[in-house]
Design a protein around this motif. Structure first.
Motif, PDB file in Angstrom:
ATOM      1  N   MET A 100    -112.896  -9.536 -63.490  1.00 33.18           N
ATOM      2  CA  MET A 100    -113.703  -8.644 -64.295  1.00 33.18           C
ATOM      3  C   MET A 100    -114.140  -7.609 -63.235  1.00 33.18           C
ATOM      4  O   MET A 100    -114.668  -7.945 -62.232  1.00 33.18           O
ATOM      5  CB  MET A 100    -115.240  -9.038 -65.024  1.00 33.18           C
ATOM      6  CG  MET A 100    -116.005  -8.017 -65.583  1.00 33.18           C
ATOM      7  SD  MET A 100    -117.282  -8.627 -66.521  1.00 33.18           S
ATOM      8  CE  MET A 100    -116.676  -9.871 -67.544  1.00 33.18           C
ATOM      9  N   LEU A 101    -114.209  -6.376 -63.435  1.00 29.62           N
ATOM     10  CA  LEU A 101    -114.904  -5.422 -62.525  1.00 29.62           C
ATOM     11  C   LEU A 101    -116.103  -4.913 -62.999  1.00 29.62           C
ATOM     12  O   LEU A 101    -116.267  -4.387 -64.143  1.00 29.62           O
ATOM     13  CB  LEU A 101    -113.644  -4.041 -62.434  1.00 29.62           C
ATOM     14  CG  LEU A 101    -113.990  -3.277 -61.330  1.00 29.62           C
ATOM     15  CD1 LEU A 101    -113.582  -3.649 -59.942  1.00 29.62           C
ATOM     16  CD2 LEU A 101    -113.254  -2.156 -61.604  1.00 29.62           C
ATOM     17  N   THR A 102    -117.156  -4.941 -62.188  1.00 35.93           N
ATOM     18  CA  THR A 102    -118.506  -4.609 -62.705  1.00 35.93           C
ATOM     19  C   THR A 102    -119.316  -3.247 -61.839  1.00 35.93           C
ATOM     20  O   THR A 102    -119.038  -3.631 -60.717  1.00 35.93           O
ATOM     21  CB  THR A 102    -119.461  -5.787 -62.829  1.00 35.93           C
ATOM     22  OG1 THR A 102    -118.842  -6.676 -63.427  1.00 35.93           O
ATOM     23  CG2 THR A 102    -120.858  -5.535 -63.096  1.00 35.93           C
ATOM     24  N   HIS A 108    -108.121   0.422 -47.903  1.00 36.09           N
ATOM     25  CA  HIS A 108    -107.832   1.948 -48.047  1.00 36.09           C
ATOM     26  C   HIS A 108    -107.386   2.241 -49.379  1.00 36.09           C
ATOM     27  O   HIS A 108    -107.227   3.543 -49.709  1.00 36.09           O
ATOM     28  CB  HIS A 108    -106.659   2.066 -47.159  1.00 36.09           C
ATOM     29  CG  HIS A 108    -106.985   1.768 -45.554  1.00 36.09           C
ATOM     30  ND1 HIS A 108    -107.895   2.344 -44.659  1.00 36.09           N
ATOM     31  CD2 HIS A 108    -106.425   0.596 -45.053  1.00 36.09           C
ATOM     32  CE1 HIS A 108    -108.298   1.702 -43.722  1.00 36.09           C
ATOM     33  NE2 HIS A 108    -107.160   0.740 -43.652  1.00 36.09           N
ATOM     34  N   GLU A 109    -107.227   1.318 -50.225  1.00 35.78           N
ATOM     35  CA  GLU A 109    -106.786   1.835 -51.607  1.00 35.78           C
ATOM     36  C   GLU A 109    -107.395   1.040 -52.680  1.00 35.78           C
ATOM     37  O   GLU A 109    -107.881  -0.111 -52.576  1.00 35.78           O
ATOM     38  CB  GLU A 109    -105.304   1.345 -51.757  1.00 35.78           C
ATOM     39  CG  GLU A 109    -104.449   2.466 -51.312  1.00 35.78           C
ATOM     40  CD  GLU A 109    -103.757   2.005 -49.929  1.00 35.78           C
ATOM     41  OE1 GLU A 109    -103.615   0.599 -49.597  1.00 35.78           O
ATOM     42  OE2 GLU A 109    -103.500   2.722 -48.851  1.00 35.78           O
ATOM     43  N   VAL A 110    -107.484   1.700 -53.878  1.00 36.75           N
ATOM     44  CA  VAL A 110    -108.141   0.982 -55.264  1.00 36.75           C
ATOM     45  C   VAL A 110    -107.192  -0.541 -55.516  1.00 36.75           C
ATOM     46  O   VAL A 110    -107.846  -1.396 -55.904  1.00 36.75           O
ATOM     47  CB  VAL A 110    -107.971   2.026 -56.097  1.00 36.75           C
ATOM     48  CG1 VAL A 110    -108.546   1.469 -57.641  1.00 36.75           C
ATOM     49  CG2 VAL A 110    -109.110   3.171 -55.964  1.00 36.75           C
ATOM     50  N   GLU A 111    -106.051   0.013 -55.471  1.00 37.93           N
ATOM     51  CA  GLU A 111    -104.909  -0.966 -55.892  1.00 37.93           C
ATOM     52  C   GLU A 111    -105.393  -2.532 -55.947  1.00 37.93           C
ATOM     53  O   GLU A 111    -105.251  -3.539 -56.846  1.00 37.93           O
ATOM     54  CB  GLU A 111    -103.456  -0.659 -56.011  1.00 37.93           C
ATOM     55  CG  GLU A 111    -102.958   0.542 -56.684  1.00 37.93           C
ATOM     56  CD  GLU A 111    -103.547   1.868 -56.288  1.00 37.93           C
ATOM     57  OE1 GLU A 111    -103.932   1.750 -55.070  1.00 37.93           O
ATOM     58  OE2 GLU A 111    -103.608   2.861 -56.864  1.00 37.93           O
ATOM     59  N   PRO A 112    -105.392  -2.920 -54.667  1.00 39.08           N
ATOM     60  CA  PRO A 112    -105.528  -4.261 -54.416  1.00 39.08           C
ATOM     61  C   PRO A 112    -106.809  -4.922 -54.892  1.00 39.08           C
ATOM     62  O   PRO A 112    -106.845  -6.051 -55.074  1.00 39.08           O
ATOM     63  CB  PRO A 112    -105.678  -4.531 -52.815  1.00 39.08           C
ATOM     64  CG  PRO A 112    -105.598  -3.202 -52.292  1.00 39.08           C
ATOM     65  CD  PRO A 112    -105.221  -2.201 -53.338  1.00 39.08           C
ATOM     66  N   ILE A 113    -107.884  -3.823 -55.014  1.00 36.87           N
ATOM     67  CA  ILE A 113    -109.230  -4.539 -55.587  1.00 36.87           C
ATOM     68  C   ILE A 113    -108.970  -4.478 -57.135  1.00 36.87           C
ATOM     69  O   ILE A 113    -109.598  -5.743 -57.731  1.00 36.87           O
ATOM     70  CB  ILE A 113    -110.138  -3.344 -55.316  1.00 36.87           C
ATOM     71  CG1 ILE A 113    -110.316  -3.284 -53.624  1.00 36.87           C
ATOM     72  CG2 ILE A 113    -111.504  -3.738 -56.187  1.00 36.87           C
ATOM     73  CD1 ILE A 113    -111.250  -2.283 -53.120  1.00 36.87           C
ATOM     74  N   LEU A 114    -108.327  -3.764 -57.771  1.00 38.78           N
ATOM     75  CA  LEU A 114    -108.034  -3.821 -59.211  1.00 38.78           C
ATOM     76  C   LEU A 114    -107.060  -5.018 -59.425  1.00 38.78           C
ATOM     77  O   LEU A 114    -107.449  -5.915 -60.318  1.00 38.78           O
ATOM     78  CB  LEU A 114    -106.937  -2.697 -59.728  1.00 38.78           C
ATOM     79  CG  LEU A 114    -107.734  -1.203 -59.907  1.00 38.78           C
ATOM     80  CD1 LEU A 114    -107.046  -0.373 -60.049  1.00 38.78           C
ATOM     81  CD2 LEU A 114    -109.360  -1.325 -60.473  1.00 38.78           C
ATOM     82  N   MET A 172    -114.222   4.335 -61.915  1.00 43.71           N
ATOM     83  CA  MET A 172    -114.918   4.695 -63.440  1.00 43.71           C
ATOM     84  C   MET A 172    -113.670   4.438 -64.493  1.00 43.71           C
ATOM     85  O   MET A 172    -114.145   3.736 -65.676  1.00 43.71           O
ATOM     86  CB  MET A 172    -115.422   5.889 -63.518  1.00 43.71           C
ATOM     87  CG  MET A 172    -116.058   6.264 -64.732  1.00 43.71           C
ATOM     88  SD  MET A 172    -117.669   5.404 -64.707  1.00 43.71           S
ATOM     89  CE  MET A 172    -118.681   6.336 -64.001  1.00 43.71           C
ATOM     90  N   PRO A 173    -112.394   4.543 -64.066  1.00 38.13           N
ATOM     91  CA  PRO A 173    -111.426   4.453 -65.237  1.00 38.13           C
ATOM     92  C   PRO A 173    -111.103   3.107 -65.534  1.00 38.13           C
ATOM     93  O   PRO A 173    -110.691   2.464 -66.790  1.00 38.13           O
ATOM     94  CB  PRO A 173    -110.241   5.187 -64.794  1.00 38.13           C
ATOM     95  CG  PRO A 173    -110.765   6.035 -63.656  1.00 38.13           C
ATOM     96  CD  PRO A 173    -111.740   5.432 -63.107  1.00 38.13           C
TER      97      PRO A 173
END
Ligand code: NAP
Length: 163
Positions: free
Chosen positions: A1-3, A77-83, A104-105
């Motif tokens: 989950m992303l909070t 450096h990127e969003v993707e690994p965190i997602l 935000m998305p």
């Protein structure tokens, strides 16, 4: 989950001169309770504002700089690994404004401390499409000798979870 977790004033202000505009120990305690043992993500400016990684949490710091090395935090450096990680674990996005805007998305849950005051500020929380979120909890608190403003902890969840 992303909070997302943040504190804002009545006008959505979150920062001034790369600092929090207020001192509210009860909010710092709440933040610690929510995030201890979890992975937290922050922008390079917020990391610099704190001056160090926060203890007992895995700290990820977003930067475009490929040269940045931190002794106590992992640079991302990127969003993707965190997602990708947020699919199987609790990830807390801790600001600042640029980083909230970036995620935000994808955010599943919002945890905000609403401070009943207005401050001089240079950084605001980004626009939220509130029609996409439902309030699930609210805890109101009165000011006291250590906390000079009334403040409310509010949680929202996204109506359709991100898959
Ligand atoms: N009230 C609250 O709850 C709260 C919470 C957190 C922060 N704050 C406040 O917010 C303010 C800081 O916010 P801010 O918006 O100025 O800065 P920030 O979001 O903390 O950090 C911005 C930095 O993040 C990196 N970044 C941004 N987009 C990126 C991307 N797409 N990919 C990789 N890296 C990226 C860049 O670092 P590089 O320049 O290194 O490339 C950028 O300079 C401070 O006043 C702080 O006190 C308040």
């Amino acid at each position: 989950m992303l909070t997302f977790i943040w504190a804002q004033d009545e006008q959505g202000a979150i920062g001034k001169d790369n600092r929090m505009p207020w001192h509210l120990p009860a909010d710092l305690r709440f933040f610690k309770e929510q995030t201890t043992g979890k992975t937290i993500v922050m922008g390079r400016k917020t990391y610099e504002s704190l001056g160090k990684a926060l203890p007992n949490r895995e700290n990820l710091v977003l930067s475009r700089s490929r040269d940045l090395r931190l002794s106590d935090a992992e640079v991302v450096h990127e969003v993707e690994p965190i997602l990708a990680r947020a699919k199987t674990e609790d990830i807390f996005i801790c600001g600042g404004a640029e980083i909230y805007r970036l995620f935000m998305p994808y955010v599943d849950r919002l945890i905000v401390t609403k401070i009943a005051a207005t401050f001089s500020a240079d950084t605001k929380f980004p626009e939220v499409d509130w029609s996409k979120f439902t309030e699930t909890s609210r805890m109101e608190n009165k000011k006291d000798e250590k906390n000079p403003y009334d403040y409310t902890f509010v949680t929202y969840v996204r109506k359709k979870p991100n898959q």
